[in-house]
Design a protein around this motif. Structure first.
Motif, PDB file in Angstrom:
ATOM      1  N   GLU A 126       0.843  -1.206   0.000  1.00  0.00           N
ATOM      2  CA  GLU A 126       0.000   0.000   0.000  1.00  0.00           C
ATOM      3  C   GLU A 126       0.879   1.257   0.000  1.00  0.00           C
ATOM      4  OE1 GLU A 126      -3.323   0.416  -0.278  1.00  0.00           O
ATOM      5  OE2 GLU A 126      -3.487  -1.751  -0.572  1.00  0.00           O
ATOM      6  N   GLN A 127       2.016   1.189   0.700  1.00  0.00           N
ATOM      7  CA  GLN A 127       2.936   2.325   0.747  1.00  0.00           C
ATOM      8  C   GLN A 127       3.483   2.627  -0.654  1.00  0.00           C
ATOM      9  OE1 GLN A 127       6.211   1.864   3.451  1.00  0.00           O
ATOM     10  NE2 GLN A 127       7.035   3.893   3.009  1.00  0.00           N
ATOM     11  N   SER A 128       3.767   1.586  -1.442  1.00  0.00           N
ATOM     12  CA  SER A 128       4.241   1.779  -2.815  1.00  0.00           C
ATOM     13  C   SER A 128       3.186   2.479  -3.658  1.00  0.00           C
ATOM     14  CB  SER A 128       4.598   0.440  -3.465  1.00  0.00           C
ATOM     15  OG  SER A 128       5.669  -0.174  -2.811  1.00  0.00           O
ATOM     16  N   VAL A 129       1.946   2.069  -3.482  1.00  0.00           N
ATOM     17  CA  VAL A 129       0.835   2.684  -4.230  1.00  0.00           C
ATOM     18  C   VAL A 129       0.688   4.151  -3.825  1.00  0.00           C
ATOM     19  CG1 VAL A 129      -1.668   2.635  -4.615  1.00  0.00           C
ATOM     20  CG2 VAL A 129      -0.363   0.499  -4.595  1.00  0.00           C
ATOM     21  N   GLU A 130       0.828   4.436  -2.544  1.00  0.00           N
ATOM     22  CA  GLU A 130       0.743   5.815  -2.054  1.00  0.00           C
ATOM     23  C   GLU A 130       1.878   6.663  -2.654  1.00  0.00           C
ATOM     24  OE1 GLU A 130       0.481   8.233   2.215  1.00  0.00           O
ATOM     25  OE2 GLU A 130       0.897   6.082   2.220  1.00  0.00           O
ATOM     26  N   LEU A 131       3.076   6.092  -2.707  1.00  0.00           N
ATOM     27  CA  LEU A 131       4.213   6.805  -3.285  1.00  0.00           C
ATOM     28  C   LEU A 131       4.000   7.032  -4.789  1.00  0.00           C
ATOM     29  CD1 LEU A 131       7.003   8.069  -2.996  1.00  0.00           C
ATOM     30  CD2 LEU A 131       7.993   5.773  -3.213  1.00  0.00           C
ATOM     31  N   LEU A 132       3.472   6.047  -5.490  1.00  0.00           N
ATOM     32  CA  LEU A 132       3.189   6.191  -6.924  1.00  0.00           C
ATOM     33  C   LEU A 132       2.172   7.310  -7.166  1.00  0.00           C
ATOM     34  CD1 LEU A 132       3.038   2.432  -7.923  1.00  0.00           C
ATOM     35  CD2 LEU A 132       4.658   4.133  -8.823  1.00  0.00           C
ATOM     36  N   ALA A 133       1.126   7.350  -6.351  1.00  0.00           N
ATOM     37  CA  ALA A 133       0.113   8.401  -6.477  1.00  0.00           C
ATOM     38  C   ALA A 133       0.727   9.772  -6.192  1.00  0.00           C
ATOM     39  CB  ALA A 133      -1.059   8.121  -5.545  1.00  0.00           C
TER      40      ALA A 133
ATOM     41  N   VAL B  97      15.574  13.998  -6.033  1.00  0.00           N
ATOM     42  CA  VAL B  97      16.309  14.696  -4.972  1.00  0.00           C
ATOM     43  C   VAL B  97      15.507  14.645  -3.680  1.00  0.00           C
ATOM     44  CG1 VAL B  97      17.137  16.969  -4.209  1.00  0.00           C
ATOM     45  CG2 VAL B  97      17.596  16.191  -6.544  1.00  0.00           C
ATOM     46  N   LEU B  98      14.232  14.948  -3.768  1.00  0.00           N
ATOM     47  CA  LEU B  98      13.373  14.968  -2.589  1.00  0.00           C
ATOM     48  C   LEU B  98      13.315  13.586  -1.936  1.00  0.00           C
ATOM     49  CD1 LEU B  98      10.135  16.835  -2.156  1.00  0.00           C
ATOM     50  CD2 LEU B  98      10.038  14.398  -1.778  1.00  0.00           C
ATOM     51  N   LEU B  99      13.128  12.549  -2.731  1.00  0.00           N
ATOM     52  CA  LEU B  99      12.990  11.210  -2.163  1.00  0.00           C
ATOM     53  C   LEU B  99      14.320  10.644  -1.664  1.00  0.00           C
ATOM     54  CD1 LEU B  99      10.345   9.753  -4.636  1.00  0.00           C
ATOM     55  CD2 LEU B  99      10.000  10.450  -2.257  1.00  0.00           C
ATOM     56  N   HIS B 100      15.419  11.065  -2.270  1.00  0.00           N
ATOM     57  CA  HIS B 100      16.721  10.590  -1.800  1.00  0.00           C
ATOM     58  C   HIS B 100      17.130  11.274  -0.489  1.00  0.00           C
ATOM     59  CE1 HIS B 100      17.816   7.824  -4.993  1.00  0.00           C
ATOM     60  NE2 HIS B 100      17.304   8.682  -5.849  1.00  0.00           N
ATOM     61  N   GLN B 101      16.587  12.458  -0.228  1.00  0.00           N
ATOM     62  CA  GLN B 101      16.869  13.147   1.034  1.00  0.00           C
ATOM     63  C   GLN B 101      16.092  12.515   2.191  1.00  0.00           C
ATOM     64  OE1 GLN B 101      15.747  17.197   0.242  1.00  0.00           O
ATOM     65  NE2 GLN B 101      17.698  17.713  -0.704  1.00  0.00           N
ATOM     66  N   HIS B 102      15.019  11.831   1.859  1.00  0.00           N
ATOM     67  CA  HIS B 102      14.148  11.243   2.877  1.00  0.00           C
ATOM     68  C   HIS B 102      14.756   9.960   3.426  1.00  0.00           C
ATOM     69  CE1 HIS B 102      10.552  10.101   4.989  1.00  0.00           C
ATOM     70  NE2 HIS B 102      10.458   8.985   4.309  1.00  0.00           N
ATOM     71  N   GLN B 103      14.771   9.861   4.715  1.00  0.00           N
ATOM     72  CA  GLN B 103      15.263   8.655   5.397  1.00  0.00           C
ATOM     73  C   GLN B 103      14.109   8.032   6.164  1.00  0.00           C
ATOM     74  OE1 GLN B 103      18.468   7.627   4.977  1.00  0.00           O
ATOM     75  NE2 GLN B 103      18.751   9.382   3.645  1.00  0.00           N
ATOM     76  N   GLY B 104      13.988   6.748   6.092  1.00  0.00           N
ATOM     77  CA  GLY B 104      12.989   6.066   6.901  1.00  0.00           C
ATOM     78  C   GLY B 104      11.753   5.680   6.115  1.00  0.00           C
ATOM     79  N   GLU B 105      10.828   5.116   6.848  1.00  0.00           N
ATOM     80  CA  GLU B 105       9.570   4.637   6.280  1.00  0.00           C
ATOM     81  C   GLU B 105       8.586   5.803   6.164  1.00  0.00           C
ATOM     82  OE1 GLU B 105       8.922   1.328   5.343  1.00  0.00           O
ATOM     83  OE2 GLU B 105      11.083   1.142   5.657  1.00  0.00           O
ATOM     84  N   GLY B 106       7.552   5.575   5.427  1.00  0.00           N
ATOM     85  CA  GLY B 106       6.507   6.585   5.301  1.00  0.00           C
ATOM     86  C   GLY B 106       6.829   7.600   4.218  1.00  0.00           C
ATOM     87  N   MET B 107       5.897   8.495   4.038  1.00  0.00           N
ATOM     88  CA  MET B 107       6.029   9.514   2.993  1.00  0.00           C
ATOM     89  C   MET B 107       6.851  10.702   3.515  1.00  0.00           C
ATOM     90  SD  MET B 107       4.531   8.351   0.337  1.00  0.00           S
ATOM     91  CE  MET B 107       4.357   9.807  -0.638  1.00  0.00           C
ATOM     92  N   PRO B 108       7.568  11.361   2.626  1.00  0.00           N
ATOM     93  CA  PRO B 108       8.411  12.505   3.023  1.00  0.00           C
ATOM     94  C   PRO B 108       7.609  13.811   3.071  1.00  0.00           C
ATOM     95  CG  PRO B 108       8.748  12.022   0.706  1.00  0.00           C
ATOM     96  CD  PRO B 108       7.790  10.981   1.230  1.00  0.00           C
TER      97      PRO B 108
END
Length: 152
Positions: free
Chosen positions: A40-47, A64-75
């Motif tokens: 479900e997290q993958s689908v949320e990220l795709l959306a 750049v934004l997603l590579h700066q993010h560390q951890g689970e969940g959305m950035p």
């Protein structure tokens, strides 16, 4: 869920999902045999990616934004900062376009003033047409004289 279902739920395509994986926007999914299995997290990220693209974000910016993010969940915090930056960028572009528009309006007004203060003489097109008619008449007269000489 498999890739087709993830594409359907997120509003993307299977090809886009594979592309996002290839460029590192979407992490490699788990596999069940040969099949990719998405959470479900993958689908949320795709959306999220699709929505961000529709709002003017480039894939490079999202990388750049997603590579700066560390951890689970959305950035979400990083996304908020990126949105604020994009809004400022758009505000600057709007201001620049408004200046260009104002310049065009002023230029148009100057052209209208110049046209009304300096009436143009008879247009060149009508002068050429009249000259063309005269030449045609002279050519006809010349042909008529040639034909009379030939008959005599």
């Amino acid at each position: 869920m498999y890739i087709g279902k993830a594409a359907q739920l997120s509003g993307t395509t299977i090809k886009a999902i594979r592309h996002y994986e290839a460029i590192g926007l979407l992490p490699e999914p788990q596999r069940r045999g040969q099949y990719r299995v998405y959470s479900e997290q993958s689908v949320e990220l795709l959306a999220f990616i699709k929505c961000a693209q529709q709002l003017g974000f480039k894939l490079k910016e999202l990388q750049v934004l997603l590579h700066q993010h560390q951890g689970e969940g959305m950035p979400w915090t990083l996304a908020s900062q990126a949105i604020a930056s994009k809004k400022q960028e758009l505000a600057n572009e709007i201001k620049a376009l408004q200046q260009v528009y104002a310049g065009l309006v002023a230029f148009e007004g100057q052209l209208d003033e110049a046209r009304s203060s300096c009436p143009l003489p008879e247009s060149r097109d009508s002068a050429h047409r009249d000259l063309g008619t005269d030449l045609s008449d002279k050519q006809l007269e010349h042909r008529g004289a040639d034909q009379q000489q030939a008959q005599a």
